[in-house]
Write an enzyme that holds these catalytic residues in place. Structure first.
Site, PDB file in Angstrom:
ATOM      1  N   TYR A 290       0.846  -1.194   0.000  1.00  0.00           N
ATOM      2  CA  TYR A 290       0.000   0.000   0.000  1.00  0.00           C
ATOM      3  C   TYR A 290       0.884   1.247   0.000  1.00  0.00           C
ATOM      4  CZ  TYR A 290      -3.594  -3.203   1.934  1.00  0.00           C
ATOM      5  OH  TYR A 290      -4.459  -4.245   2.158  1.00  0.00           O
ATOM      6  N   HIS A 298      -6.142   1.486  -1.451  1.00  0.00           N
ATOM      7  CA  HIS A 298      -6.157   0.030  -1.628  1.00  0.00           C
ATOM      8  C   HIS A 298      -4.733  -0.403  -1.970  1.00  0.00           C
ATOM      9  CE1 HIS A 298      -5.989   0.801  -5.950  1.00  0.00           C
ATOM     10  NE2 HIS A 298      -5.829  -0.495  -6.159  1.00  0.00           N
ATOM     11  N   LYS A 329      -4.727  -4.691  -9.392  1.00  0.00           N
ATOM     12  CA  LYS A 329      -3.421  -4.406  -8.835  1.00  0.00           C
ATOM     13  C   LYS A 329      -2.358  -4.567  -9.919  1.00  0.00           C
ATOM     14  CE  LYS A 329      -5.001  -6.248  -4.413  1.00  0.00           C
ATOM     15  NZ  LYS A 329      -5.622  -4.989  -4.012  1.00  0.00           N
TER      16      LYS A 329
END
Length: 351
Positions: A290, A298, A329
């Protein structure tokens, strides 16, 4: 229009015809005396588009004949052509580039000698092995040219997946500061337990260490060793009740996790870059990272620690990248070198 196949090239001798082909798509290279010289990739594409007829000894040359000529001259020519064709159909001007790249790709509306290229493009078969060391050398040259690297991965059905490759460390805004407190930790087996309301709150509120389980806090071995080396924690062994130092904790960690040294190097480097680091197990990676407070951000990155000479198959790499993409991600492979950690970030893109 007619072109002549000669010595792995196709020549368009008529000056007007050659000029028309070049000006509409920047195919080939104009000749000083007039006319146009086409690479086999250009020639096959123009043949498919019915913009060019090709002959050899007054006989028509087919698509298959041109492909055969290309395969004889260039390794993995068919892979290169599939990528060349796809990028051309997307509206890009594509030219052969110097090794180790396969192509230079110019932006839509751009032109050779007028517009800087947008990418170095590698055309790769899914059957090729990913060798991090060799790939890093390619990135060295790409970065020197101040370009971006795009990888086109071709599967056995001819479908193409594109990955943008950047060598850049993740950076956050969670600064690490010593706690100026001697917190007591208890080594269980593969984790460390911290009790006491004040200590639990201090660790969680400062840098979001650990996970609360009832009124206690469980720390990973990486978190615990980091705190011990920073001077913020003393640890005792739950079985022997004896104090253990950082070196002993490292040995214990390696006993339960063989690649602990590799992971810990990456953990410390991410902390140095002000990232919040948590396990990435549920996503099939070593860490999730993070940029700061997890209630605000997130986890942007999944980080996987690898050795200097890391090698794997492209399908395995593709699986990891696809998983990261699916949970919004970005995957970063952290290559542990002698004195530093190098991060390769791979992102699936649509050119």
């Amino acid at each position: 229009m007619a072109g002549i196949l000669a010595d792995k090239k196709v020549l368009v001798k008529d000056e007007a015809e050659g000029s028309q082909i070049y000006n509409k798509g920047y195919f080939g290279n104009p000749l000083s005396g007039g006319g146009l010289e086409l690479d086999l990739l250009d020639a096959i594409y123009l043949l498919e588009a019915e913009r060019l007829e090709i002959r050899s000894n007054n006989n028509p040359v087919s698509h298959a004949m041109l492909m055969s000529e290309g395969v004889k001259a260039i390794n993995e020519f068919e892979i290169q052509y599939l990528v060349f064709r796809d990028m051309r159909m997307r509206g890009y001007v594509v030219r052969r580039g110097p090794e180790p790249g396969d192509f230079h790709v110019f932006p839509r509306g751009g032109a050779p000698k007028k517009t800087p290229s947008k990418w170095w493009l590698l055309a790769i078969s899914e059957r090729r092995i990913f060798d991090y060391g060799e790939f890093s050398k390619i990135l060295d040259q790409v970065e020197k040219s101040k370009k971006h690297l795009l990888v086109a991965l071709v599967d056995e059905e001819g479908d193409i997946t594109y990955y943008e490759c950047v060598r850049k460390p993740p950076r956050g805004n969670l600064h690490s500061n010593p706690l100026k407190s001697q917190i007591k930790g208890i080594l269980l087996n593969d984790r460390v337990l911290v009790e006491g309301h004040a200590w639990v709150n201090l660790l969680q509120k400062s840098e979001f260490f650990g996970k609360k389980v009832w009124e206690a806090l469980q720390l990973s071995l990486c978190e615990a060793l980091y705190l011990v080396e920073r001077g913020d924690m003393n640890i005792v062994n739950a079985k022997t009740k004896r104090a253990i130092n950082a070196d002993t904790l490292k040995r214990k960690a390696v006993e339960v996790q063989k690649d602990f040294h590799l992971r810990y190097r990456v953990y410390c480097d991410l902390k140095k870059n002000n990232m919040l680091v948590k396990t990435g197990f549920k996503y099939g990676s070593h860490f999730r990272a993070y940029k700061g407070d997890p209630d605000v951000y997130h986890a942007k990155y999944l980080v996987h620690a690898v050795e200097k000479d890391f090698r794997t198959s492209w399908p395995e790499l593709s699986r990891i990248i696809r998983l990261a993409h699916g949970v919004k991600k970005e995957i970063a492979f952290a290559r542990v070198l002698e004195r530093s950690v190098e991060y390769l970030r791979l992102k699936r893109v649509r050119p």
